[in-house]
Design a protein around this motif. Structure first.
Motif, PDB file in Angstrom:
ATOM      1  N   ASN A 139       0.850  -1.190   0.000  1.00 21.46           N
ATOM      2  CA  ASN A 139       0.000   0.000   0.000  1.00 21.46           C
ATOM      3  C   ASN A 139       0.880   1.232   0.000  1.00 21.46           C
ATOM      4  N   ARG A 140       0.279   2.384  -0.216  1.00 25.12           N
ATOM      5  CA  ARG A 140       1.048   3.620  -0.400  1.00 25.12           C
ATOM      6  C   ARG A 140       1.826   4.039   0.833  1.00 25.12           C
ATOM      7  N   ARG A 141       1.510   3.487   1.965  1.00 24.06           N
ATOM      8  CA  ARG A 141       2.174   3.879   3.202  1.00 24.06           C
ATOM      9  C   ARG A 141       3.191   2.848   3.692  1.00 24.06           C
ATOM     10  N   ARG A 334       5.415  10.267   0.136  1.00 26.45           N
ATOM     11  CA  ARG A 334       5.485  10.768  -1.242  1.00 26.45           C
ATOM     12  C   ARG A 334       6.916  11.104  -1.637  1.00 26.45           C
ATOM     13  N   GLU A 337       8.792   7.855  -2.856  1.00 26.45           N
ATOM     14  CA  GLU A 337       8.401   7.173  -4.090  1.00 26.45           C
ATOM     15  C   GLU A 337       9.245   7.603  -5.283  1.00 26.45           C
ATOM     16  N   ARG A 352       9.074   3.141  -7.540  1.00 26.35           N
ATOM     17  CA  ARG A 352       7.763   3.728  -7.363  1.00 26.35           C
ATOM     18  C   ARG A 352       6.656   2.680  -7.400  1.00 26.35           C
ATOM     19  N   HIS A 355       7.468   0.242  -4.075  1.00 22.53           N
ATOM     20  CA  HIS A 355       8.115   0.794  -2.873  1.00 22.53           C
ATOM     21  C   HIS A 355       9.262  -0.095  -2.370  1.00 22.53           C
ATOM     22  N   MET A 396      -1.095  -0.690  -4.802  1.00 19.52           N
ATOM     23  CA  MET A 396      -0.931   0.551  -4.065  1.00 19.52           C
ATOM     24  C   MET A 396      -2.231   1.093  -3.479  1.00 19.52           C
TER      25      MET A 396
END
Length: 398
Positions: A139-141, A334, A337, A352, A355, A396
């Motif tokens: 995931n994005r975090r 952010r 990435e 990106r 990650h 993501m």
């Protein structure tokens, strides 16, 4: 409060920042939360993580902080358990220590990942090896700076082609990473027309490996792949040597010849081969500076692979904070990435798409240097080869 004074707070350790100088507005500090195994079978690994994180925090604060910010770190014990990692991660994040890193077991990282958005936190893996961290559970975090299982397999495949053993056994932990590693090695062996005679997964914290050792002997395996870490790896290696298994069956593994385990096993580790994700002898200017500073603080020692990976996580975090100009987790994430970071391995890209930090990987054996058993690298694999392209399972979310 004096710089770097340590406090014990309800089972947590806090390294606190100095108060701001009069007349100067202080930037918000960098608050790192480390839910890691300080007791239990992975305690040795968790305490290596703690030692390296303390080293990085102390060095940063002694140099005046990171981008004008002091650094604080707080630790909570997870015992290597996924449920407790989720609980301790929440306590840390909701108390302001929401730049999380360095659980030990992959199941811990996988348990934390889905909670990060709700906690307003990010998580940096420095030890977790299960592919799902940067695969279908990404995931994005969530970010990873250490080598996943897929990177280790990329090193194993060319090595395996050079081996004469046709029949293999697998001994791994009954954990997310253990199954990941075991299945990956089995697939690599079969693709190279080798057979896996027995594949075993022992419970976390196993004390008696005699039944597993006997099955390996009875299987007629010529080679053994081991995916164990911490106290489990040490217990298995000691009993395997005691029962003569290591004399009968060629033995290799991942995380099995880590520096701390070799130091504990001594002569019992000689001749074992395997993946070496980091060595203090890496010939980069950044690593030489790191090792020299480490030996100044901890005379007579060299950083282990787990210590180096924890330190690597702080390198990436500090540079991301500086790039973001913020300690807000989403801003820091952010900034990570697609960025390139200066690391102990040299410059490294944090991909990106999933990650994952891209660094070289290595293979080697346990030999003797200056009368001491230690892992020795004899094969290096460049990052663009050591890391397969993203497999598309990372979406993501979050």
């Amino acid at each position: 409060m004096k710089l770097n004074r340590r406090h014990l707070l309800a089972g947590a350790t806090l390294i606190a920042a100095a108060p701001p100088r009069p007349g100067r507005a202080a930037k918000e500090p960098i608050r790192i939360g480390v839910p890691t195994a300080l007791t239990g079978p992975y305690a040795d690994l968790g305490n290596q993580v703690k030692r390296a994180t303390d080293f990085a925090v102390d060095a940063a604060n002694e140099a005046g902080g990171v981008d004008g910010r002091q650094v604080e770190v707080r630790y909570l014990d997870t015992e290597g358990r996924a449920d407790l990692a989720r609980e301790q991660g929440e306590k840390l994040a909701l108390s302001g220590y929401n730049l999380l890193m360095s659980t030990i077991a992959s199941g811990e990282g996988l348990a934390i990942g889905p909670q990060l958005q709700r906690w307003n936190a990010i998580y940096i893996s420095t030890v977790n090896k299960a592919d799902d961290i940067t695969g279908k559970a990404c995931n994005r975090r969530m970010f990873r700076v250490n080598h996943p299982d897929s990177s280790d397999v990329a090193v194993v495949q060319p090595w395996l082609k050079q081996q004469t053993q046709r029949k293999w056994a697998i001994q791994a932990g009954d954990t997310a990473w253990g199954h990941n590693s075991g299945m990956s090695f089995s697939r690599a062996a079969q693709e190279d027309s080798r057979s896996v005679e027995v594949e075993q997964y022992s419970p976390f914290g196993t004390n008696d490996y005699a039944p597993y050792i006997q099955k390996i002997v009875d299987s007629g395996a010529e080679g053994l792949w081991v995916a164990l870490a911490g106290r489990d790896a040490i217990t298995f290696a000691q009993q395997a040597r005691q029962f003569g298994l290591l004399d009968k069956v060629f033995t290799a593994g991942v995380s099995f010849i880590a520096d701390n385990q070799v130091k504990t096993l001594g002569d019992a580790a000689k001749g074992i081969v395997g993946i070496i994700n980091y060595s203090s002898t890496l010939d980069t200017p950044e690593n030489k500076a790191f090792v020299a500073a480490w030996q100044t603080k901890y005379p007579g020692t060299a950083p282990t692979n787990f210590e180096a990976e924890a330190y690597l996580g702080t390198q990436v975090l500090f540079q991301a904070v500086k790039k973001a100009g913020s300690v807000v987790p989403a801003d820091v994430g952010r900034a990570m990435e697609g960025a390139t970071f200066t690391t102990i391995y040299g410059d490294a890209l944090l991909r990106r798409e999933d990650h994952q930090l891209m660094t070289p990987n290595y293979f080697g054996y346990v030999g003797v240097v200056d009368g001491v058993a230690r892992p020795i690298i004899n094969m290096a694999v460049a990052a663009d080869v050591a890391f397969p392209p993203p497999n598309g399972s990372c979406r993501m979310a979050g």
